[in-house]
Structures are given as structure tokens and as C-alpha cells.
Design a protein around this motif. Structure first.
Motif, short mmCIF file in Angstrom:
data_model
loop_
_atom_site.label_atom_id
_atom_site.label_comp_id
_atom_site.label_asym_id
_atom_site.label_seq_id
_atom_site.Cartn_x
_atom_site.Cartn_y
_atom_site.Cartn_z
N LYS A 45 0.86 -1.20 0.00
CA LYS A 45 0.00 0.00 0.00
C LYS A 45 0.89 1.24 0.00
O LYS A 45 0.92 2.04 0.93
N GLY A 46 1.66 1.37 -1.08
CA GLY A 46 2.71 2.38 -1.11
C GLY A 46 2.29 3.73 -1.66
O GLY A 46 3.13 4.63 -1.78
N ILE A 91 10.95 -2.91 -0.80
CA ILE A 91 10.51 -2.85 -2.19
C ILE A 91 10.11 -1.41 -2.53
O ILE A 91 9.77 -0.62 -1.66
N GLY A 92 10.14 -1.08 -3.82
CA GLY A 92 9.47 0.10 -4.31
C GLY A 92 8.02 -0.28 -4.59
O GLY A 92 7.75 -1.36 -5.12
N SER A 93 7.08 0.58 -4.21
CA SER A 93 5.68 0.17 -4.32
C SER A 93 4.77 1.36 -4.57
O SER A 93 5.19 2.51 -4.52
N GLY A 94 3.52 1.05 -4.79
CA GLY A 94 2.52 2.08 -5.06
C GLY A 94 1.51 1.63 -6.09
O GLY A 94 0.33 1.92 -6.00
N SER A 95 1.99 0.88 -7.11
CA SER A 95 1.06 0.31 -8.08
C SER A 95 0.33 -0.85 -7.42
O SER A 95 0.96 -1.75 -6.86
N LEU A 96 -0.98 -0.84 -7.50
CA LEU A 96 -1.77 -1.82 -6.77
C LEU A 96 -1.54 -3.25 -7.27
O LEU A 96 -1.43 -3.48 -8.47
N GLY A 125 -3.84 -3.00 0.85
CA GLY A 125 -5.13 -2.35 1.02
C GLY A 125 -6.25 -3.20 0.47
O GLY A 125 -6.03 -4.02 -0.45
N ASP A 126 -7.46 -3.02 0.99
CA ASP A 126 -8.58 -3.83 0.52
C ASP A 126 -8.83 -3.61 -0.97
O ASP A 126 -9.21 -4.55 -1.69
N ALA A 127 -8.60 -2.40 -1.47
CA ALA A 127 -8.86 -2.13 -2.89
C ALA A 127 -7.88 -2.86 -3.80
O ALA A 127 -8.15 -3.00 -5.00
N GLU A 128 -6.77 -3.34 -3.26
CA GLU A 128 -5.83 -4.08 -4.08
C GLU A 128 -6.40 -5.42 -4.54
O GLU A 128 -5.87 -6.04 -5.46
N PHE A 129 -7.48 -5.86 -3.90
CA PHE A 129 -8.11 -7.10 -4.33
C PHE A 129 -8.92 -6.92 -5.60
O PHE A 129 -9.52 -7.89 -6.10
N ASP A 130 -8.94 -5.72 -6.14
CA ASP A 130 -9.47 -5.53 -7.49
C ASP A 130 -8.50 -6.07 -8.55
O ASP A 130 -8.84 -6.16 -9.72
N GLU A 131 -7.27 -6.39 -8.12
CA GLU A 131 -6.22 -6.86 -9.03
C GLU A 131 -6.10 -8.39 -8.95
O GLU A 131 -5.94 -8.96 -7.87
N SER A 157 -12.95 0.00 3.64
CA SER A 157 -14.16 -0.02 2.79
C SER A 157 -13.95 0.72 1.48
O SER A 157 -14.84 1.42 1.00
N SER A 158 -12.77 0.53 0.87
CA SER A 158 -12.51 1.20 -0.40
C SER A 158 -12.47 0.24 -1.57
O SER A 158 -12.21 0.65 -2.70
N ALA A 159 -12.71 -1.05 -1.32
CA ALA A 159 -12.69 -2.03 -2.40
C ALA A 159 -13.93 -1.91 -3.28
O ALA A 159 -15.01 -1.55 -2.81
N THR A 160 -13.78 -2.21 -4.55
CA THR A 160 -14.90 -2.21 -5.47
C THR A 160 -15.79 -3.42 -5.25
O THR A 160 -17.01 -3.35 -5.35
N HIS A 161 -15.16 -4.56 -4.94
CA HIS A 161 -15.88 -5.82 -4.81
C HIS A 161 -15.88 -6.27 -3.35
O HIS A 161 -15.02 -5.89 -2.56
N GLY A 162 -16.84 -7.11 -3.00
CA GLY A 162 -16.91 -7.65 -1.65
C GLY A 162 -16.97 -9.16 -1.68
O GLY A 162 -17.12 -9.77 -2.75
N TRP A 163 -16.87 -9.78 -0.51
CA TRP A 163 -16.91 -11.23 -0.40
C TRP A 163 -17.82 -11.62 0.72
O TRP A 163 -17.81 -11.01 1.80
N SER A 164 -18.62 -12.65 0.49
CA SER A 164 -19.50 -13.16 1.52
C SER A 164 -18.67 -13.61 2.72
O SER A 164 -17.76 -14.41 2.57
#
Length: 213
Positions: A45-46, A91-96, A125-131, A157-164
Motif C-alpha cells: 500500500k505504497g 521494495i518500491g511500491s505504489g502500483s496496486l 489495502g482492501d482495494a488491491e483485491f481488485d487486481e 471499505s474502499s474495495a470495489t468488490h466484496g466477499w461473503s
């Protein structure tokens, strides 16, 4: 934060997790950043690294005064961390979507060298699970039983998708041990971070206030 305030929630959401890890869990210090038996911490989460920089400075990896240069043209403390410029950064990071696969590779590499002591931690981050790369990494790590691999997922709560059943269920289905805790409660975080999980990788979901709340 200066000049990149849109990413301040990314920094604020990580500060308690980072502090507990570096203060009470990780076996790495300024003098051991190149030691083969050190723990590895990878910040996936860079895109909001200011809290990361603040914790590294507080723990002596570089002078606190350097924080005031954050984001300057000639500063080593950029809006995304650079492992060649920031002491202690793995590591260098930032790209999800990159950090967890890199952590899987790091854990595999340590296993191949017979280094069973070092732990590998990755903060995502939770939004990284869009990848999709993250889902492949979760499935692979569970299948090969990477016990020294630990993922901390900041759930704001920033992810696009959720999981049961929540984010932890995504890991559990692939054979990971999991815990879900209050991402602001240091004692909950410490207990979760130090819980045993023999034979399995481990995911801790740290819930914080919603990004757009």
C-alpha cells in the motif's frame, strides 16, 4: 502530507498497524537491514507512505528531520517509496497488486535457502483485491503452505468488490489462517500478529474507519 493530500487516507489508515509491527513484532532494526535472518516487511500500500516514513524515522532508520522534505524534488521520501532511496524499505511500491506476489516470492526464496526463521510481512489495502495478481498469490501461498508469510489487509471499505463473510473469507478458502481485528486497537493487533498458525500462511484484516465515511 504535502502535495498529495488525496492519498492521506492511505497513510492514516496504516499508522497503527505499522507502529505495532515495528515496535513489537518485526525482527529488523537499522543495523540489521541487510542481515539474512532479518524479518522482511513489504509495503504494498505504497501510494500513501507518510505513516510508513514516520515510523521508520521514529525507529531510527533515518533522521526524523528528513520527514519535512517529503515530496520535495530532491528528497528520498517520495510519494511512492523507493527501496534504493529509503533506508529499511524492502521494495518500491505504489502500483496496486504487486506487494503480495512479491511477498510470496520472498517467502519462497527464504525457504529455498533454508532460512526458516525470518518472517515475511506484507501490508496491502482492501482495494488491491481488485487486481487479479493478488488472488493468484493468495491461492498459491495457501496451496504450498507458506507458514512464514503474513499479510495484513487494511480494510477501510474502499474495495470495489466484496466477499461473503468478509475479506478474511477470501484467504480462508485457500487454506490461510485468518483474524479480523480493530485496526486502531494496538492490543488486538499485537495479539493477532503474534498468534500461532502452524503450517499455514496468515492473514490479519485490520478494519479502520471508511475511506469515504
Amino acid at each position: 502530507m504535502t502535495g498529495d493530500e488525496k492519498h492521506s487516507p492511505a497513510a492514516h489508515s496504516t499508522r497503527d498497524v505499522l507502529w505495532v509491527l515495528y515496535d513489537r513484532v518485526l525482527n529488523v532494526r537499522p543495523g540489521t537491514v541487510d542481515a539474512p535472518d532479518r524479518d522482511r516487511f513489504l509495503l504494498s500500500k505504497g501510494h500513501g507512505p507518510m505513516a510508513y516514513y514516520a515510523v521508520l524515522a521514529a525507529k531510527g532508520f533515518f533522521p526524523v528531520e528528513l520527514l519535512h522534505s517529503f515530496g520535495d524534488y530532491d528528497s528520498p521520501l517520495g510519494h511512492h517509496p523507493d527501496r534504493l532511496l529509503v533506508p529499511g524499505a524492502e521494495i518500491g511500491s505504489g502500483s496496486l497488486g504487486h506487494g503480495l506476489p512479491l511477498a510470496v516470492g520472498t517467502a519462497l526464496g527464504l525457504r529455498a535457502q533454508g532460512l526458516d526463521g525470518p518472517a515475511v510481512w506484507v501490508l496491502i489495502g482492501d482495494a488491491e483485491f481488485d487486481e487479479g495478481s493478488n488472488h493468484e498469490a493468495v491461492a498459491f501461498a495457501g496451496a504450498v503452505g507458506l507458514e512464514r508469510l503474513h499479510a495484513v489487509v487494511i480494510d477501510n471499505s474502499s474495495a470495489t468488490h466484496g466477499w461473503s463473510g468478509g475479506i478474511a473469507s477470501r484467504f480462508a478458502r485457500e487454506g490461510w489462517a485468518t483474524a479480523t481485528v480493530d485496526g486502531r486497537d494496538h492490543e488486538q493487533l499485537h495479539r493477532a500478529f503474534t498468534a500461532p498458525h502452524p503450517g499455514r500462511p496468515y492473514a490479519v484484516v485490520a478494519r479502520t474507519e471508511p475511506k469515504y465515511g
